[in-house]
Design a protein around this motif. Structure first.
Motif, PDB file in Angstrom:
ATOM      1  N   ALA A  24      -3.191  -5.165   1.711  1.00  0.00           N
ATOM      2  CA  ALA A  24      -2.641  -5.063   0.205  1.00  0.00           C
ATOM      3  C   ALA A  24      -1.373  -4.339   0.054  1.00  0.00           C
ATOM      4  O   ALA A  24      -0.468  -5.067  -0.589  1.00  0.00           O
ATOM      5  N   ILE A  72       1.330  -7.208   1.007  1.00  0.00           N
ATOM      6  CA  ILE A  72       1.282  -8.205   0.134  1.00  0.00           C
ATOM      7  C   ILE A  72       2.087  -7.607  -1.050  1.00  0.00           C
ATOM      8  O   ILE A  72       2.976  -8.515  -1.387  1.00  0.00           O
ATOM      9  N   PHE A  73       2.151  -6.597  -1.273  1.00  0.00           N
ATOM     10  CA  PHE A  73       2.841  -5.771  -2.571  1.00  0.00           C
ATOM     11  C   PHE A  73       4.348  -5.799  -2.029  1.00  0.00           C
ATOM     12  O   PHE A  73       5.104  -6.208  -2.831  1.00  0.00           O
ATOM     13  N   LEU A  86       5.643  -9.290  -2.472  1.00  0.00           N
ATOM     14  CA  LEU A  86       6.125  -9.932  -3.804  1.00  0.00           C
ATOM     15  C   LEU A  86       6.942  -9.361  -4.401  1.00  0.00           C
ATOM     16  O   LEU A  86       7.762  -9.934  -5.390  1.00  0.00           O
ATOM     17  N   LEU A 132       2.507  -5.149 -10.034  1.00  0.00           N
ATOM     18  CA  LEU A 132       2.237  -6.667  -9.900  1.00  0.00           C
ATOM     19  C   LEU A 132       1.814  -7.411 -11.280  1.00  0.00           C
ATOM     20  O   LEU A 132       2.350  -8.306 -11.426  1.00  0.00           O
ATOM     21  N   ARG A 133       0.957  -6.605 -11.866  1.00  0.00           N
ATOM     22  CA  ARG A 133       0.682  -7.343 -13.337  1.00  0.00           C
ATOM     23  C   ARG A 133       1.930  -7.527 -14.110  1.00  0.00           C
ATOM     24  O   ARG A 133       2.058  -8.422 -14.985  1.00  0.00           O
ATOM     25  N   TYR A 173       2.010 -11.122 -11.645  1.00  0.00           N
ATOM     26  CA  TYR A 173       0.882 -11.429 -10.943  1.00  0.00           C
ATOM     27  C   TYR A 173      -0.423 -10.648 -11.126  1.00  0.00           C
ATOM     28  O   TYR A 173      -0.899  -9.809 -10.623  1.00  0.00           O
ATOM     29  N   ARG A 199      -3.841 -11.614 -11.332  1.00  0.00           N
ATOM     30  CA  ARG A 199      -4.843 -11.706 -10.408  1.00  0.00           C
ATOM     31  C   ARG A 199      -4.591 -10.863  -8.955  1.00  0.00           C
ATOM     32  O   ARG A 199      -5.428 -10.085  -8.746  1.00  0.00           O
ATOM     33  N   LEU A 200      -3.373 -10.883  -8.657  1.00  0.00           N
ATOM     34  CA  LEU A 200      -3.047 -10.143  -7.261  1.00  0.00           C
ATOM     35  C   LEU A 200      -3.160  -8.568  -7.920  1.00  0.00           C
ATOM     36  O   LEU A 200      -3.442  -7.838  -7.052  1.00  0.00           O
ATOM     37  N   ASP A 249      -5.014  -7.412  -9.831  1.00  0.00           N
ATOM     38  CA  ASP A 249      -6.437  -7.149  -9.895  1.00  0.00           C
ATOM     39  C   ASP A 249      -7.038  -6.821  -8.491  1.00  0.00           C
ATOM     40  O   ASP A 249      -7.581  -6.027  -8.104  1.00  0.00           O
ATOM     41  N   MET A 250      -6.547  -7.812  -7.416  1.00  0.00           N
ATOM     42  CA  MET A 250      -6.853  -7.454  -6.092  1.00  0.00           C
ATOM     43  C   MET A 250      -6.274  -6.081  -5.439  1.00  0.00           C
ATOM     44  O   MET A 250      -6.948  -5.686  -4.503  1.00  0.00           O
ATOM     45  N   MET A 251      -5.250  -5.812  -6.083  1.00  0.00           N
ATOM     46  CA  MET A 251      -4.754  -4.582  -5.468  1.00  0.00           C
ATOM     47  C   MET A 251      -5.818  -3.277  -6.007  1.00  0.00           C
ATOM     48  O   MET A 251      -5.983  -2.557  -5.270  1.00  0.00           O
TER      49      MET A 251
END
Length: 534
Positions: A198, A201-202, A205, A332-333, A337, A339-340, A342-344
């Motif tokens: 996680a 990916i952060f 991005l 991210l939001r 991003y 959805r990503l 949300d994944m975080m």
């Protein structure tokens, strides 16, 4: 085993026999199987988690973009403290953490003070993690169209009344600990993978889209309590967990070489990771503190900051990073991003409860050992006849964690936790110096390098970070200490087993719950099993 006259001596003379404590280690006969690489991975898994997910906003309100420096300062203090911790952990590889080490070196009074302070580290720390988890949970539910009423989504300082999600997760963890659910090494590895993935990916991005102007001014609040060093004092919470490496010294091949490599490498990697995440968050949306009409930054975790943040959002502006209770998902939001983001939130939702569990597990084990030493009511050391867990002390701890999580904000809880942790780490560094002088010939599987330099740096570093905590967090430790001393002299001192001439090794009892430590590697004997005892 009868205590010596020295052990039954005056106020500072009640030293628990180190030989008796070491008998436990000899009985355990732990197999040396861990190398530098395994120790490094162990440290990374133990450290990365709560602080970076939860305290990024807190650090930004204090230090702005200079929170990157704060991560480095906290990491250095942790590293030198860890090297001191490792020497005692290798000498006294039994349950009880810094409490046991201090009992063996500096005596019962100091050991009680350390054990009492560790309540702030473990129990209050567990509350802080629970509140941090709540922030991600509430944000995740909101992104899925489920709105938790504000009154039940935060405590009074956060604009609510009762933080229900935080209390619920603490309650569920308490039930799990009573039932006796054990974490496996494989399950822990999955959670580490979730956290690291996680955060990676952060960084991927956010780093490509960072803007230089978001780093100006770099040090908006100076270096004081509500500046860079003050942020380091709060961020120290992000590194707690490194003692998993220290306490594994007895299971390490060539500990003199591999323990410092594992400690420094894991803390170094975590620090670099933290710096990259902080740079991504700052560069993507900025991290300047929110100020009042006179230009003064609001204290983190205050109702004034909450009200100002609500006013900013109500005015149509984007929520600043320092206002978010789910900082990384919010970043991210904010950059598109959704959805990503949300994944975080899902990653934090999955990973953080295990940190609550390990902190509460550590707290109950220290309580258990203190009760078996006679310093707390022996009822707390009772073991459930079916689950074979210390159910009474676990339930008491759980209620305390739930109440703190329900009413206090994450930043204040982390600061309170840090005050106890810093005191305990300082006492460990002092104990190393004392034991080098009083018992220089004692076998030390790991020796702190340049101890005459490292230990004083650890002591000074812990004191410096402590005095840079907010005033109320500074006051918590002495007030808590006075309460502890009243209990000690009013109850514990007269009932102490060492004071009454009894020294026992509670970890050898077949009824004792598993000791605090890392989960066994696949194929390794279970804690407390005949195979492990050898």
């Amino acid at each position: 085993m009868m205590a010596t006259a020295a052990e039954r001596g005056g106020l500072l003379g009640r030293v628990k026999s180190l030989d008796a404590i070491l008998a436990t280690a000899e009985k355990k006969g732990l197999h040396r199987s861990l190398g530098a690489f395994q120790l490094t991975l162990l440290g990374i898994g133990a450290v990365i988690g709560t602080g970076i997910f939860v305290l990024t906003a807190e650090a930004a309100q204090k230090a702005g973009p200079a929170m990157m420096i704060s991560f480095v300062i906290a990491g250095v203090v942790c590293a030198v403290a860890a090297l001191c911790y490792s020497e005692l952990a290798s000498m006294v590889p039994v349950a009880g953490s810094a409490y046991t080490y201090t009992y063996a070196v500096m005596g019962e009074l100091f050991a009680w003070m350390v054990g009492w302070a560790l309540i702030l580290e473990y129990a209050i720390g567990a509350s802080a993690v629970a509140v941090g988890w709540s922030g991600y949970f509430v944000g995740l539910m909101k992104s899925w169209g489920i709105i938790i009423p504000p009154a039940l989504a935060a405590g009074p300082f956060g604009g609510g009344v009762f933080n229900l999600p935080a209390a619920v997760i603490a309650g569920l963890v308490t039930v799990l600990l009573i039932v006796g659910t054990k974490e496996s090494a494989r399950f822990n590895a999955v959670l580490v993978l979730v956290k690291v993935t996680a955060l990676t990916i952060f960084c991927i991005l956010t780093l490509p889209i960072l803007k230089g102007e978001h780093f100006t001014p770099f040090i908006p609040n100076g270096w004081g309590t509500y500046g860079v060093v003050g942020a380091a004092a709060s961020i120290f919470f992000a590194y707690v967990g490194f003692d998993a490496v220290s306490t594994a010294a007895e299971e390490t091949k060539n500990p003199q070489r591999n323990v410092p490599i594992g400690l420094i490498a894991s803390l170094g990697i975590c620090t670099i990771f933290y710096l990259l995440v902080a740079a991504g968050a700052i560069g993507a949306i900025g991290a300047q503190p929110v100020r009042d009409a006179l230009g003064h930054p609001f204290p983190p975790g205050s109702i004034e900051l909450t009200n100002q943040c609500n006013a900013i959002v109500a005015g149509g502006a984007e929520q600043p990073l320092v206002c978010s209770r789910e900082a990384l998902a919010h970043v991210l939001r904010s950059v598109g991003y959704q959805r990503l983001g949300d994944m975080m939130g899902v990653a934090a939702f999955i990973a953080l409860p295990s940190v609550v569990l390990m902190m509460m597990f550590g707290q109950t084990r220290i309580f258990f050992v203190m009760a078996r030493d006679g310093l707390l009511p022996e009822k707390l050391a009772s073991v459930h006849p079916r689950f074979r867990t210390p159910h009474v002390v676990t339930a008491v701890t759980g209620v305390g964690v739930m109440l703190a999580a329900a009413f206090l904000p994450v930043g204040k809880l982390a600061d309170y936790s840090n005050s106890g942790t810093l005191f305990a780490f300082m006492m460990v560094a002092i104990s190393v110096l004392v034991l080098r002088r009083t018992d220089p010939n004692r076998r030390r599987p790991f020796r702190t390098p340049a101890v005459g330099i490292i230990a004083p740096i650890a002591i000074i570093g812990c004191i410096a970070l402590y005095i840079m905590l907010p005033p109320i967090a500074i006051a918590v430790l002495p007030v808590w200490g006075v309460v502890g001393l009243l209990i000690y002299f009013g109850y514990s001192r007269s009932r102490s087993h060492v004071g009454r001439g009894i020294t026992e090794v509670p970890e050898l009892s077949p009824d004792a719950p598993p000791s605090v430590g890392v989960a066994p590697l696949p194929g390794a004997p279970a804690p407390g099993s005949p195979e492990e005892r050898g």
